[in-house]
Structure formats: C-alpha cells, structure tokens
Scaffold this active site. Structure first.
Site, short mmCIF file in Angstrom:
data_model
loop_
_atom_site.label_atom_id
_atom_site.label_comp_id
_atom_site.label_asym_id
_atom_site.label_seq_id
_atom_site.Cartn_x
_atom_site.Cartn_y
_atom_site.Cartn_z
N PHE A 169 0.84 -1.20 0.00
CA PHE A 169 0.00 0.00 0.00
C PHE A 169 0.87 1.24 0.00
O PHE A 169 2.07 1.20 0.26
CB PHE A 169 -0.92 0.02 1.23
CG PHE A 169 -0.18 0.08 2.55
CD1 PHE A 169 0.30 1.28 3.06
CD2 PHE A 169 0.07 -1.08 3.28
CE1 PHE A 169 1.00 1.33 4.26
CE2 PHE A 169 0.76 -1.04 4.49
CZ PHE A 169 1.23 0.17 4.98
N SER A 219 -0.61 3.46 13.16
CA SER A 219 0.76 2.99 12.98
C SER A 219 1.61 3.67 14.03
O SER A 219 1.21 4.70 14.60
CB SER A 219 1.28 3.31 11.57
OG SER A 219 0.53 2.64 10.59
N HIS A 256 6.65 -6.46 12.05
CA HIS A 256 6.61 -5.57 10.87
C HIS A 256 5.22 -5.03 10.60
O HIS A 256 4.99 -4.34 9.61
CB HIS A 256 7.16 -6.29 9.63
CG HIS A 256 6.20 -7.21 8.93
ND1 HIS A 256 5.45 -8.16 9.59
CD2 HIS A 256 5.87 -7.32 7.61
CE1 HIS A 256 4.70 -8.81 8.70
NE2 HIS A 256 4.94 -8.33 7.50
N ALA A 270 0.71 -5.36 12.10
CA ALA A 270 -0.27 -5.93 13.02
C ALA A 270 -0.33 -7.44 12.92
O ALA A 270 -0.57 -8.14 13.90
CB ALA A 270 -1.64 -5.32 12.75
N LYS A 325 -4.71 1.23 -2.30
CA LYS A 325 -4.38 -0.15 -2.65
C LYS A 325 -4.32 -0.32 -4.16
O LYS A 325 -3.33 -0.74 -4.71
CB LYS A 325 -5.43 -1.11 -2.06
CG LYS A 325 -5.55 -1.06 -0.54
CD LYS A 325 -4.35 -1.64 0.14
CE LYS A 325 -4.25 -3.15 -0.03
NZ LYS A 325 -3.12 -3.72 0.73
#
Length: 390
Positions: A147, A286, A305, A307, A383
């Site tokens: 993304f 984040s 790296h 969730a 995306k």
C-alpha cells in the site's frame, strides 16, 4: 523480558526458540508449529517469533531465523527486500483537501512514463542495479498487503526523539509498503527449482550467487519504494523527504552471541538500524518506535513488521462479505478513506482481518524491546484504482 517466552525445541533440534508475545496477543497455533519446524532445519541456531507471527506458505511470517552452516532463501521468501519507507510531505495537515488528493491519484498505477527515465537511470547507477525484465514495474505498489498511505501525526510521546527523526506534526506523512515485485519471485522460483528447500551451504559458490542476486533485489526494492513515494507526491503536487527506509524480507551476515552466521528475516523489522515504523491495518494506527538496543539481542535484533493477519484471505472474504457492502469498507472507523478498486482485495485486506496493532506494540513494549515515539493516524490508504464489480 516478561513477554518473551522460551519454548522447548523439538528433540531433533538444538535451535533456541523464542516467541515475543503477551497473554492479550492472540497467536494462531499453526504459526507456532511452523516456527518450531524451522528450528529443526539443518544448521539452525535460533529462531524468534514476533508478536505479529502468522502462518505462511510452509514458513511463518513475522519471524527471524539465525543459521550457521546453511542459508535458506525460502525463509526470505519471494518478495526479497519488501519493506517500509516513511516520507514527510510539504502538505500541511490543516490545509488538507482529501477529495482533491484522492482525485489526483488516478494515474499512479501505470508504468512510469519517459519523464522518469533519467532519474531511474541515475538511481540505478548509484545503487548498482542492472537492467532486468521487471524494470517496467518500478514505481508500482503491487497487490497483496502492499500500500501507500497518507498519515497524520496523531500523538507524539517522545518529542526529542520525534524531532531527531525529523517529524513535523503539522505535515502529512506518506508510508509506502512494497518490495521487489516480480524480480524477487523469479529469484526464489529459480532457486527452488534447482535446490528445493534444502538450503545453501555457507561459503559455497551457490550461496554467494544467491546473495549477489538477493542484494540487487533489495536495492531494486528500495528504489521501487522511492519512486512510488516520489510519484505519489508529484501526483498530489507536493514535495517530500524520506525519513526512513527499512527492509523486512532479507538475509544478512550476522554475529549472534559471538557466533557468525546468517540472519534471515521474513516479515520482521530490523531492530539494529535506528527508528522504524510498525504499521497497523488500514483502519488502525501505525507507530514510530525506537528499538531499545540493550535488549534487542533477545529477539534476534528484530521487531514486528505490522499488526499481523488474524484471518486468512479466503476466510476474510467469506466472513466480511456477509457483513459489509463494498462501500462500507471504503471508510474506516478512524475516519480515513480507502482507495481500492479490487473487490477481493478490499475484503481480504479489511482491518477486521488483522490483529489490533496496539496489542502488538504492547507486547514489544512490555518485553523492553521498543520505546513508542509517535502514533500515526491513517488519512487515505491507496491499494489499487482498478474498477471492481459489485
């Protein structure tokens, strides 16, 4: 290290197995089984599962593996050099026009046009990257969990470290997650065809050849992220600067407890390269974090790296299709917007398919591995622009 759990390795293995987690952080049993199996590989010395550990194709994602006698390309996987880069834009958050930004991102998936030729050539020369059949993909995100996300600084917990990182809370950030695209896939496929999953003897000609190709794929992936960021910033008529760039699919020579060997990371963020970003799902926060250097050896110098997936892709589609229309998933509970024109991807990558990032961060904080510097809130996650059918 209250949340670092040693597990008894199988009788056929002398490798040390650690899992960095907490009681509140759920982990799938299949992922732990895969982690245990990697500990039984020939020459494996130690393996460490991160709080975002989840099952992969034969090997777990969200883990680090240290071997001595052999190097295992399959543990790195097909997306060599996949990672995260964080850019700070010139866009003031107070002057953000989300509709305008979203509209301007209509042409960021096509191959870069000729106006980029000179910059690409200059960057490839600087990074010692040879021309290959996949150069047409430079500057493109790809599918899966990759993304580009515009973010705002939601909270700064350690102002001095945030300033050291170059964070300006008044400006919009851009986080890019992508890798080596088809180049890494080709390298792994050719390796597996020739050597299966047996690994490569350290110091052999075959190992040296793989490392040479691996290192170039890493440099290619880093350039890819830079070009993605630059084209997104150009599209929204902004400037920007790179604050950090980190790879989380690599294998590197390392010294662990005085032993020389190879440190493989598969979906694991380096903890020995300064501050890093740990991203949540597109509907979650984040975090910018600083590794605590005196403790990172306990996690093989690695961190989570992201969730980590909670549901497999097919399971996510089946579960969420019954509960949400496509339109429902184009906005998140945090008020951010999602651009995703691929129906399957929209459901597969929904926030509900991922763990709560707070639990992943809490596990590493409790284990003494990180300090949280700042919390970042998603504003717009890109995306794919491709049209999806209802």
């Amino acid at each position: 290290m209250g949340t670092s759990h040693n597990q008894t390795p199988a009788a056929s293995s002398c490798a040390d197995v650690k899992v960095i987690s907490s009681a509140e952080n759920w982990m799938e049993g299949a992922a732990l089984q895969q982690l245990q199996k990697t500990a039984e590989l020939d020459g494996m010395v130690a393996v460490a599962g991160m709080p975002d550990l989840h099952p992969g194709r034969g090997y777990p994602i969200g883990a680090a593996f240290f071997s001595a006698a052999k190097l295992y390309p399959a543990l790195v996987g097909n997306d060599i050099g996949c990672g995260m880069s964080l850019w700070q834009s010139s866009i003031k958050v107070s002057r953000l026009h989300l509709d305008k930004i979203a509209k301007r991102l209509s042409n960021v998936e096509q191959p870069l046009d000729n106006s980029w030729t000179d910059l690409i050539a200059e960057c490839k020369c600087d990074k010692n990257i040879q021309c290959n059949d996949f150069d047409r993909s430079l500057g493109t995100i790809g599918g899966g969990n990759h993304f580009a996300e515009f973010q705002a600084v939601d909270d700064i917990l350690l102002p001095e470290l945030a300033e050291q990182a170059g964070i300006d809370k008044t400006r919009l950030l851009l986080l890019v997650h992508s890798g080596s695209r088809g180049l890494g896939q080709k390298i792994l496929t050719e390796h597996i065809q020739q050597f299966n999953h047996d690994g490569l003897i350290a110091g052999s000609e075959e190992q040296q050849d793989y490392i040479q190709r691996h290192d170039e794929a890493v440099r290619w992936a880093e350039l890819n992220r830079e070009l993605i960021a630059r084209r997104f910033l150009e599209a929204v008529k902004a400037d920007g600067q790179c604050l950090l760039d980190i790879n989380h699919n690599t294998v590197l020579p390392a010294d662990v407890s005085g032993q020389q060997g190879w440190l493989h990371r598969k979906g694991a963020t380096p903890a020995d390269q300064g501050m890093v970003v740990i991203p949540g799902s597109r509907g979650d926060y984040s975090y910018l974090v600083k590794p605590v250097e005196q403790n990172i050896a306990d996690s093989l110098f690695s961190l989570a790296h992201g969730a980590g997936r909670k549901w497999k892709r097919t399971e996510a589609k089946d579960r969420l299709h019954k509960r949400f229309k496509q339109q429902d998933l184009l906005k998140t509970s945090l008020g951010s917007r999602v651009i995703c024109g691929n129906k399957d991807l929209l459901y597969e990558e929904a926030p509900q398919a991922y763990k709560n990032c707070d639990q992943v961060i809490a596990s590493m904080t409790e284990a003494g591995l990180i300090q949280v510097v700042a919390r970042l809130r998603p504003v717009l996650t890109f995306k794919t622009q491709g049209t999806c059918s209802a």
